[in-house]
Design a protein around this motif. Structure first.
Motif, PDB file in Angstrom:
ATOM      1  N   GLY A 328       0.823  -1.217   0.000  1.00  0.00           N
ATOM      2  CA  GLY A 328       0.000   0.000   0.000  1.00  0.00           C
ATOM      3  C   GLY A 328       0.850   1.258   0.000  1.00  0.00           C
ATOM      4  O   GLY A 328       0.450   2.295  -0.560  1.00  0.00           O
ATOM      5  N   ASP A 355      -5.463   1.638   1.349  1.00  0.00           N
ATOM      6  CA  ASP A 355      -4.372   2.571   1.061  1.00  0.00           C
ATOM      7  C   ASP A 355      -4.870   3.659   0.124  1.00  0.00           C
ATOM      8  O   ASP A 355      -5.933   3.532  -0.489  1.00  0.00           O
ATOM      9  CB  ASP A 355      -3.162   1.828   0.473  1.00  0.00           C
ATOM     10  CG  ASP A 355      -3.442   1.203  -0.876  1.00  0.00           C
ATOM     11  OD1 ASP A 355      -3.791   1.925  -1.821  1.00  0.00           O
ATOM     12  OD2 ASP A 355      -3.314  -0.049  -0.994  1.00  0.00           O
ATOM     13  N   GLY A 359      -4.091   2.341  -6.948  1.00  0.00           N
ATOM     14  CA  GLY A 359      -5.282   1.534  -7.249  1.00  0.00           C
ATOM     15  C   GLY A 359      -4.982   0.413  -8.241  1.00  0.00           C
ATOM     16  O   GLY A 359      -3.891   0.344  -8.812  1.00  0.00           O
ATOM     17  N   ILE A 360      -5.977  -0.463  -8.416  1.00  0.00           N
ATOM     18  CA  ILE A 360      -5.794  -1.643  -9.288  1.00  0.00           C
ATOM     19  C   ILE A 360      -7.011  -1.760 -10.205  1.00  0.00           C
ATOM     20  O   ILE A 360      -8.161  -1.625  -9.757  1.00  0.00           O
ATOM     21  CB  ILE A 360      -5.682  -2.937  -8.432  1.00  0.00           C
ATOM     22  CG1 ILE A 360      -4.471  -2.838  -7.493  1.00  0.00           C
ATOM     23  CG2 ILE A 360      -5.561  -4.181  -9.313  1.00  0.00           C
ATOM     24  CD1 ILE A 360      -4.460  -3.854  -6.367  1.00  0.00           C
ATOM     25  N   ILE A 368      -3.703 -10.814  -9.452  1.00  0.00           N
ATOM     26  CA  ILE A 368      -2.577 -10.359  -8.621  1.00  0.00           C
ATOM     27  C   ILE A 368      -2.244 -11.335  -7.491  1.00  0.00           C
ATOM     28  O   ILE A 368      -1.165 -11.275  -6.931  1.00  0.00           O
ATOM     29  CB  ILE A 368      -2.805  -8.943  -8.027  1.00  0.00           C
ATOM     30  CG1 ILE A 368      -4.113  -8.892  -7.257  1.00  0.00           C
ATOM     31  CG2 ILE A 368      -2.719  -7.875  -9.083  1.00  0.00           C
ATOM     32  CD1 ILE A 368      -4.234  -7.624  -6.433  1.00  0.00           C
ATOM     33  N   ARG A 374       2.661  -9.381 -11.982  1.00  0.00           N
ATOM     34  CA  ARG A 374       2.993  -7.998 -11.642  1.00  0.00           C
ATOM     35  C   ARG A 374       2.285  -7.091 -12.633  1.00  0.00           C
ATOM     36  O   ARG A 374       2.171  -7.401 -13.802  1.00  0.00           O
ATOM     37  CB  ARG A 374       4.509  -7.764 -11.740  1.00  0.00           C
ATOM     38  CG  ARG A 374       5.334  -8.671 -10.859  1.00  0.00           C
ATOM     39  CD  ARG A 374       6.638  -8.005 -10.481  1.00  0.00           C
ATOM     40  NE  ARG A 374       6.435  -6.915  -9.540  1.00  0.00           N
ATOM     41  CZ  ARG A 374       7.008  -5.727  -9.645  1.00  0.00           C
ATOM     42  NH1 ARG A 374       7.802  -5.452 -10.651  1.00  0.00           N
ATOM     43  NH2 ARG A 374       6.791  -4.780  -8.742  1.00  0.00           N
ATOM     44  N   HIS A 376       3.228  -3.891 -12.880  1.00  0.00           N
ATOM     45  CA  HIS A 376       4.191  -2.827 -13.216  1.00  0.00           C
ATOM     46  C   HIS A 376       5.557  -3.449 -13.426  1.00  0.00           C
ATOM     47  O   HIS A 376       5.866  -4.483 -12.845  1.00  0.00           O
ATOM     48  CB  HIS A 376       4.270  -1.808 -12.084  1.00  0.00           C
ATOM     49  CG  HIS A 376       2.932  -1.314 -11.668  1.00  0.00           C
ATOM     50  ND1 HIS A 376       2.230  -1.888 -10.632  1.00  0.00           N
ATOM     51  CD2 HIS A 376       2.152  -0.348 -12.181  1.00  0.00           C
ATOM     52  CE1 HIS A 376       1.067  -1.283 -10.516  1.00  0.00           C
ATOM     53  NE2 HIS A 376       0.992  -0.344 -11.447  1.00  0.00           N
ATOM     54  N   GLY A 385       6.490 -10.155  -7.565  1.00  0.00           N
ATOM     55  CA  GLY A 385       5.183 -10.720  -7.933  1.00  0.00           C
ATOM     56  C   GLY A 385       4.836 -11.976  -7.140  1.00  0.00           C
ATOM     57  O   GLY A 385       3.997 -12.773  -7.567  1.00  0.00           O
ATOM     58  N   GLY A 387       4.623 -11.761  -3.439  1.00  0.00           N
ATOM     59  CA  GLY A 387       4.097 -11.368  -2.128  1.00  0.00           C
ATOM     60  C   GLY A 387       2.629 -11.708  -1.910  1.00  0.00           C
ATOM     61  O   GLY A 387       2.264 -12.339  -0.907  1.00  0.00           O
ATOM     62  N   LEU A 388       1.777 -11.338  -2.867  1.00  0.00           N
ATOM     63  CA  LEU A 388       0.343 -11.583  -2.672  1.00  0.00           C
ATOM     64  C   LEU A 388       0.002 -13.072  -2.788  1.00  0.00           C
ATOM     65  O   LEU A 388      -0.939 -13.547  -2.149  1.00  0.00           O
ATOM     66  CB  LEU A 388      -0.482 -10.770  -3.673  1.00  0.00           C
ATOM     67  CG  LEU A 388      -0.512  -9.257  -3.426  1.00  0.00           C
ATOM     68  CD1 LEU A 388      -1.371  -8.558  -4.468  1.00  0.00           C
ATOM     69  CD2 LEU A 388      -1.052  -8.944  -2.033  1.00  0.00           C
ATOM     70  N   SER A 412      -6.665   1.242  -2.873  1.00  0.00           N
ATOM     71  CA  SER A 412      -7.171  -0.140  -2.859  1.00  0.00           C
ATOM     72  C   SER A 412      -7.566  -0.536  -1.440  1.00  0.00           C
ATOM     73  O   SER A 412      -7.053   0.019  -0.473  1.00  0.00           O
ATOM     74  CB  SER A 412      -6.091  -1.121  -3.319  1.00  0.00           C
ATOM     75  OG  SER A 412      -5.441  -0.640  -4.456  1.00  0.00           O
TER      76      SER A 412
HETATM   77  P1  ADP Z   1       5.296  -7.451  -5.801  1.00  0.00           P
HETATM   78  O1  ADP Z   1       4.822  -6.311  -4.974  1.00  0.00           O
HETATM   79  O2  ADP Z   1       6.506  -8.120  -5.261  1.00  0.00           O
HETATM   80  O3  ADP Z   1       5.387  -7.145  -7.256  1.00  0.00           O
HETATM   81  P2  ADP Z   1       2.820  -8.705  -5.050  1.00  0.00           P
HETATM   82  O4  ADP Z   1       2.397 -10.130  -5.247  1.00  0.00           O
HETATM   83  O5  ADP Z   1       2.857  -8.185  -3.681  1.00  0.00           O
HETATM   84  O6  ADP Z   1       4.219  -8.615  -5.752  1.00  0.00           O
HETATM   85  O7  ADP Z   1       1.847  -7.810  -5.913  1.00  0.00           O
HETATM   86  C1  ADP Z   1       1.503  -8.202  -7.241  1.00  0.00           C
HETATM   87  C2  ADP Z   1       1.137  -6.972  -8.057  1.00  0.00           C
HETATM   88  O8  ADP Z   1      -0.093  -6.422  -7.573  1.00  0.00           O
HETATM   89  C3  ADP Z   1       2.138  -5.853  -7.921  1.00  0.00           C
HETATM   90  O9  ADP Z   1       3.153  -5.977  -8.883  1.00  0.00           O
HETATM   91  C4  ADP Z   1       1.301  -4.613  -8.143  1.00  0.00           C
HETATM   92  O10 ADP Z   1       1.230  -4.341  -9.510  1.00  0.00           O
HETATM   93  C5  ADP Z   1      -0.075  -5.006  -7.655  1.00  0.00           C
HETATM   94  N1  ADP Z   1      -0.365  -4.479  -6.306  1.00  0.00           N
HETATM   95  C6  ADP Z   1      -0.213  -5.144  -5.141  1.00  0.00           C
HETATM   96  N2  ADP Z   1      -0.616  -4.393  -4.105  1.00  0.00           N
HETATM   97  C7  ADP Z   1      -1.026  -3.212  -4.610  1.00  0.00           C
HETATM   98  C8  ADP Z   1      -1.578  -2.013  -4.054  1.00  0.00           C
HETATM   99  N3  ADP Z   1      -1.781  -1.872  -2.739  1.00  0.00           N
HETATM  100  N4  ADP Z   1      -1.898  -1.025  -4.899  1.00  0.00           N
HETATM  101  C9  ADP Z   1      -1.715  -1.154  -6.223  1.00  0.00           C
HETATM  102  N5  ADP Z   1      -1.218  -2.259  -6.828  1.00  0.00           N
HETATM  103  C10 ADP Z   1      -0.875  -3.276  -6.025  1.00  0.00           C
END
Ligand code: ADP
Length: 441
Positions: A328, A355, A359-360, A368, A374, A376, A385, A387-388, A412
């Motif tokens: 966030g 946060d 945004g997404i 995601i 990812r 970006h 890519g 973490g989530l 988001s």
């Molecule tokens: P990382 O952050 O290591 O790229 P994550 O699995 O945490 O991997 O997130 C996957 C993707 O989701 C990120 O690359 C980003 O594009 C998007 N994302 C995650 N959290 C957020 C957020 N809070 N706001 C906007 N985009 C997000």
């Protein structure tokens, strides 16, 4: 049964279940042929002309049905013929033996749902409607005064009813048994392919774990030697050399993060999940202290109110919340970057991590949470890519759910629900926290 194998078309023989079903249909046909022939002898003996006509008809059409199964190209047509043959024979018998009050009516009622066992639902419904309508027409005609021929005595009619009833019961039992066995086979197959999938999944995860674990130490030494090289000989390099060194160093760092994350992901299955009291206020305070001390997040704010004490695994919960909070703050162009954590006391523990970031797009709400997804590239925001995907895995392991709602440019909200166990403490906590009244950390 070996004799029946000759009647199963080659295309069905390949599939165990299909061949079993075809075999049972052929078996029913053989049963109908032999019983019709026995009946026709009986009808000849009692001089019941219509009886033996209909018995012969049934026997001949069953032979035709078997030939259709063996040589026909269209299985649906074959099944339709099977139903047609039974229904026609039945109605003819009913017509000549008293109409709707004929003893064969019972047989009809039992036969009516049979098409649902081997025809697709639409076709079976059509046959059920046709059968039902014919029966209603017969009954309406009878009520209207139409006199159906009644060639058999009451006593014989009763015996026939009994025989019909037993016959239909036998056919019904055979069919249900065969289908039951078919389903058992399907279940067995599903179970074995499921365990194969689990095995290969486990193998893949073990591979990821070993590969990332073994990559870690050579990578660490590469990174430290790059550092040494920069420190000792950095000055001796020209501008191009310095640039190359920087690129090598940043790529090695990226690789290090990737290896760490893959290792973390593959470790998550091996971990034993603890069940302990987790004070969410402590979790959030630790995260705030750790995250806000990182240079990148120093001017950011993490808001949370009076959070509950839940029964869960401290380390895993902290890992999930830290990941979401840092995302966030990371995916955020706002001058005042804020992440707030809200709690709602619902049927389950319900946390919202909001946060005010970039945004997404709704198109990516589910993607995601998959590995390596990812939105970006690395020049815009650092990340792997994973973490989530880890968060999703952990929350599922804890018996909860995680999802996101967002609007591009408006921030988001990550939603987390976690089951409440009996041991969950709810004392000394606000039932719900509203973001507006949150203290600043
Ligand atoms: P990382 O952050 O290591 O790229 P994550 O699995 O945490 O991997 O997130 C996957 C993707 O989701 C990120 O690359 C980003 O594009 C998007 N994302 C995650 N959290 C957020 C957020 N809070 N706001 C906007 N985009 C997000």
């Amino acid at each position: 049964m070996l004799f029946l194998n000759n009647f199963i078309p080659r295309e069905y023989q390949k599939d165990d279940i299909a061949s079993r079903i075809v075999k049972s249909v052929v078996a029913i046909d053989v049963f109908i042929i032999s019983s019709s022939l026995i009946f026709s002898l009986f009808y000849i003996y009692i001089n019941f002309s219509f009886g033996y006509c209909i018995s012969f008809y049934t026997a001949i059409s069953s032979v035709l049905h078997i030939l259709l199964i063996r040589y026909g190209k269209n299985p649906t047509f074959t099944s339709d013929f099977f139903v047609f043959q039974i229904v026609t024979a039945l109605f003819a018998m009913m017509y000549f033996t008293g109409g709707a009050t004929s003893p064969f009516s019972i047989f009809l009622l039992l036969i009516c749902p049979m098409p649902f066992l081997f025809l697709e639902k639409k076709r079976a419904t059509v046959w059920a409607i046709i059968t039902g309508t014919c029966f209603i027409v017969l009954a309406a005609l009878q009520i209207g005064g139409f006199d159906f021929p009644k060639e058999i005595s009451d006593q014989l009619s009763q015996s026939l009813s009994l025989i019909n009833f037993i016959l239909s019961l036998i056919i019904f039992t055979i069919t249900v048994r065969e289908f039951h066995m078919g389903f058992r086979k399907i279940n067995k197959k599903l179970k074995s392919s499921n365990s194969q999938l689990l095995n290969s999944n486990e193998e893949l995860e073990r591979f990821a774990y070993i590969a990332s674990h073994d990559l870690k130490s050579p990578l660490r030494s590469i990174i430290s030697f790059i550092g040494l090289l920069e420190k000792r000989y950095g000055k001796d390099f020209d501008e191009n050399g310095k640039q190359f060194l920087k690129i090598i160093s940043s790529n090695a760092e990226n690789m290090h993060h990737l290896v760490e994350d893959i290792l973390e992901y593959s470790k998550s299955n091996k971990r034993k999940i603890k069940s302990e009291e987790v004070n969410m206020n402590h979790v959030l305070t630790h995260i705030s202290d750790e995250s806000l001390s990182v240079e990148l997040f120093q001017d950011c704010k993490i808001l949370f109110g009076n959070l509950p004490i839940i029964n869960s695994d401290y380390t895993l919960i902290k890992q999930v919340f830290q990941n979401l909070i840092e995302n966030g703050l990371k995916y955020n162009q706002n001058l005042k970057k804020i992440v707030s954590i809200q709690y709602l006391d619902k049927e389950e523990h319900y946390f919202l991590i909001k946060d005010n970031g970039i945004g997404i797009d709704p198109a990516y709400f589910e993607r995601i949470f998959e590995m390596f997804q990812r939105l970006h590239n690395k020049d815009e925001y650092q990340g792997t890519g994973i973490g989530l995907a880890i968060c999703n895995k952990i929350i599922l392991q804890l018996g909860g759910k995680i999802w996101v709602t967002s609007k591009v440019g408006e921030g988001s909200i990550f939603h987390i629900t976690l089951p409440k166990s009996n041991a969950t403490h709810t004392f000394n906590l606000a039932k719900e926290t509203s973001v507006e009244a949150l203290p600043v950390h």
